[in-house]
Design a protein around this motif. Structure first.
Motif, mmCIF file in Angstrom:
data_model
loop_
_atom_site.group_PDB
_atom_site.id
_atom_site.type_symbol
_atom_site.label_atom_id
_atom_site.label_comp_id
_atom_site.label_asym_id
_atom_site.label_seq_id
_atom_site.Cartn_x
_atom_site.Cartn_y
_atom_site.Cartn_z
ATOM 1 N N ASN A 60 10.152 71.073 48.536
ATOM 2 C CA ASN A 60 10.728 72.399 48.319
ATOM 3 C C ASN A 60 9.663 73.473 48.125
ATOM 4 O O ASN A 60 9.961 74.569 47.655
ATOM 5 C CB ASN A 60 11.653 72.361 47.090
ATOM 6 C CG ASN A 60 12.908 73.199 47.280
ATOM 7 O OD1 ASN A 60 13.376 73.365 48.402
ATOM 8 N ND2 ASN A 60 13.450 73.721 46.197
ATOM 9 N N VAL A 61 8.422 73.138 48.498
ATOM 10 C CA VAL A 61 7.299 74.058 48.293
ATOM 11 C C VAL A 61 6.769 74.483 49.670
ATOM 12 O O VAL A 61 6.131 73.695 50.373
ATOM 13 C CB VAL A 61 6.184 73.390 47.463
ATOM 14 C CG1 VAL A 61 5.051 74.375 47.202
ATOM 15 C CG2 VAL A 61 6.741 72.845 46.157
ATOM 16 N N PRO A 62 7.030 75.730 50.090
ATOM 17 C CA PRO A 62 6.773 76.112 51.483
ATOM 18 C C PRO A 62 5.401 76.678 51.818
ATOM 19 O O PRO A 62 5.111 76.887 52.989
ATOM 20 C CB PRO A 62 7.834 77.185 51.726
ATOM 21 C CG PRO A 62 7.999 77.838 50.389
ATOM 22 C CD PRO A 62 7.813 76.745 49.372
ATOM 23 N N SER A 182 10.038 89.528 35.939
ATOM 24 C CA SER A 182 10.913 89.550 34.764
ATOM 25 C C SER A 182 12.040 88.528 34.836
ATOM 26 O O SER A 182 12.764 88.338 33.857
ATOM 27 C CB SER A 182 11.522 90.945 34.602
ATOM 28 O OG SER A 182 12.381 91.238 35.693
ATOM 29 N N GLY A 183 12.199 87.889 35.976
ATOM 30 C CA GLY A 183 13.230 86.877 36.119
ATOM 31 C C GLY A 183 14.564 87.389 36.627
ATOM 32 O O GLY A 183 15.543 86.639 36.675
ATOM 33 N N LYS A 184 14.636 88.635 37.032
ATOM 34 C CA LYS A 184 15.878 89.169 37.591
ATOM 35 C C LYS A 184 16.134 88.625 38.992
ATOM 36 O O LYS A 184 17.282 88.583 39.447
ATOM 37 C CB LYS A 184 15.827 90.696 37.612
ATOM 38 C CG LYS A 184 15.813 91.326 36.229
ATOM 39 C CD LYS A 184 15.699 92.841 36.304
ATOM 40 C CE LYS A 184 15.651 93.444 34.904
ATOM 41 N NZ LYS A 184 15.475 94.920 34.948
ATOM 42 N N GLU A 185 15.075 88.243 39.684
ATOM 43 C CA GLU A 185 15.175 87.613 40.994
ATOM 44 C C GLU A 185 14.302 86.368 40.999
ATOM 45 O O GLU A 185 13.381 86.231 40.184
ATOM 46 C CB GLU A 185 14.667 88.546 42.098
ATOM 47 C CG GLU A 185 15.512 89.750 42.387
ATOM 48 C CD GLU A 185 14.966 90.505 43.595
ATOM 49 O OE1 GLU A 185 15.295 90.117 44.736
ATOM 50 O OE2 GLU A 185 14.197 91.465 43.394
ATOM 51 N N LYS A 186 14.577 85.469 41.955
ATOM 52 C CA LYS A 186 13.696 84.331 42.161
ATOM 53 C C LYS A 186 13.749 83.921 43.625
ATOM 54 O O LYS A 186 14.731 84.203 44.336
ATOM 55 C CB LYS A 186 14.067 83.155 41.268
ATOM 56 C CG LYS A 186 15.301 82.385 41.666
ATOM 57 C CD LYS A 186 15.469 81.164 40.787
ATOM 58 C CE LYS A 186 16.612 80.272 41.278
ATOM 59 N NZ LYS A 186 16.289 79.634 42.588
ATOM 60 N N ALA A 187 12.697 83.245 44.088
ATOM 61 C CA ALA A 187 12.686 82.675 45.433
ATOM 62 C C ALA A 187 13.720 81.554 45.501
ATOM 63 O O ALA A 187 13.975 80.855 44.510
ATOM 64 C CB ALA A 187 11.303 82.135 45.760
ATOM 65 N N SER A 188 14.322 81.362 46.673
ATOM 66 C CA SER A 188 15.377 80.361 46.801
ATOM 67 C C SER A 188 14.873 78.957 46.481
ATOM 68 O O SER A 188 15.623 78.130 45.955
ATOM 69 C CB SER A 188 15.957 80.401 48.219
ATOM 70 O OG SER A 188 14.943 80.150 49.188
ATOM 71 N N MET A 266 4.973 79.865 42.284
ATOM 72 C CA MET A 266 6.159 79.600 41.477
ATOM 73 C C MET A 266 7.098 78.587 42.104
ATOM 74 O O MET A 266 7.831 77.888 41.388
ATOM 75 C CB MET A 266 6.906 80.898 41.181
ATOM 76 C CG MET A 266 6.204 81.817 40.194
ATOM 77 S SD MET A 266 5.818 81.053 38.588
ATOM 78 C CE MET A 266 7.452 80.900 37.860
ATOM 79 N N THR A 267 7.131 78.481 43.423
ATOM 80 C CA THR A 267 7.996 77.472 44.024
ATOM 81 C C THR A 267 7.507 76.064 43.695
ATOM 82 O O THR A 267 8.306 75.139 43.581
ATOM 83 C CB THR A 267 8.090 77.653 45.549
ATOM 84 O OG1 THR A 267 6.776 77.698 46.108
ATOM 85 C CG2 THR A 267 8.834 78.927 45.906
ATOM 86 N N ASP A 268 6.212 75.899 43.519
ATOM 87 C CA ASP A 268 5.656 74.616 43.093
ATOM 88 C C ASP A 268 5.747 74.462 41.575
ATOM 89 O O ASP A 268 6.177 73.419 41.064
ATOM 90 C CB ASP A 268 4.199 74.517 43.544
ATOM 91 C CG ASP A 268 3.520 73.246 43.068
ATOM 92 O OD1 ASP A 268 4.037 72.150 43.371
ATOM 93 O OD2 ASP A 268 2.477 73.347 42.389
#
Length: 280
Positions: A60-62, A182-188, A266-268
């Motif tokens: 899941n780490v692109p 801030s955590g309002k969004e994140k990568a899928s 962050m994906t990792d």
């Protein structure tokens, strides 16, 4: 030693130099091969940032660094040999596009290629300066597989980042926008929203002039990154893409030592629930 960033004027004066390898690097959003065939700098070889595999997905780490064998074949197919001065040419459309060239620059460096530059403003800057262009499929002066020699001092993995964050031995610089920080969004692909505790927010997009696609002047860059303290730095984002531009400015433009890239980002980081994440 070549400058990390070169101007259209510099490239025009050196365009016929036999040691140059011009790589027109396009992200899919900027039209890919179709846009290249419509207009490109004479002698430039096309590379698709996504399809050519400048980054590698594992689970899941692109955004991980590809295997050396893949990069050896890619560099050779693009006509890159050790003695060449590689000029990476972004489309000139904005920060995301320039970050792709910064990531490719980092990849060439970590694989041991000595002389690399990015064309400031890219193809758009070249065209706007009234320079000659070519169109069509272009030529690909293939070279043998590149003799890659992976170098230390460019990359961090999650274990090293955890030690750095826990011990506060490095400044952690988050290249994402404030909403991701801030955590309002994140990568899928990320399992949690937020940032690595203790990180400094430094949105990479602010480093680029949105009108020209070129880096902002040095004084502006200094001011924008003034919050990054002296000492070792780890640059990260979601996938090691946008963070490459912060890495490029801090390491290659400012000449700061001990600046590294966490390509997993962050994906990792969030694949392991024991690694801390903050939204404060």
């Amino acid at each position: 030693m070549a400058d990390a960033l070169v101007s259209p004027e510099w490239l025009a004066a050196h365009l016929d130099a036999p040691n140059l390898a011009l790589i027109d690097l396009r992200v899919p959003a900027d039209g890919g091969r179709t846009a290249y065939e419509t207009a490109h700098i004479p002698g430039a070889v096309f590379s698709d940032y996504a399809a050519d595999g400048w980054r590698h997905k594992v689970g899941n780490v692109p955004g991980l660094l590809p295997e050396p064998a893949h990069l050896a074949a890619l560099f050779g197919r693009l006509g890159i040999a050790p003695e060449k001065h590689v000029i990476l040419i972004p489309a000139g459309t904005g920060a995301n596009d320039l970050a792709a060239s910064a990531r490719a620059y980092w990849t060439l460096k970590i694989m041991g290629h000595a002389t690399v530059s990015i064309l400031d403003g890219g193809t758009r800057g070249w065209v706007n300066a009234g320079r000659t262009i070519e169109w069509g499929a272009g030529n690909v002066p293939k070279a043998p597989p590149y003799p890659v020699s992976p170098q230390p001092g460019y990359r961090q993995d999650s274990a090293a980042v955890l030690v750095a964050a826990s011990g506060k031995t490095h400044a952690l610089v988050d290249a994402r926008s404030a909403s991701y920080f801030s955590g309002k969004e994140k990568a899928s692909e990320a399992k949690r929203a937020g940032h690595i505790p203790g990180a400094i927010s430094a949105d990479y997009a602010h480093l680029v002039n949105p009108t020209t696609g070129a880096l902002k002047p040095r004084a502006d860059l200094d001011a924008l990154l003034a919050s990054v303290p002296k000492g070792p730095v780890i640059s990260y984002c979601n996938t090691g893409h946008t963070a490459a531009l912060n890495w490029f400015v801090l390491s290659e433009i400012f000449g700061r030592p001990d600046v590294t890239l966490y390509d997993g980002s962050m994906t990792d980081w969030t694949q392991d629930e024991t690694r801390p994440v903050s939204t404060e």
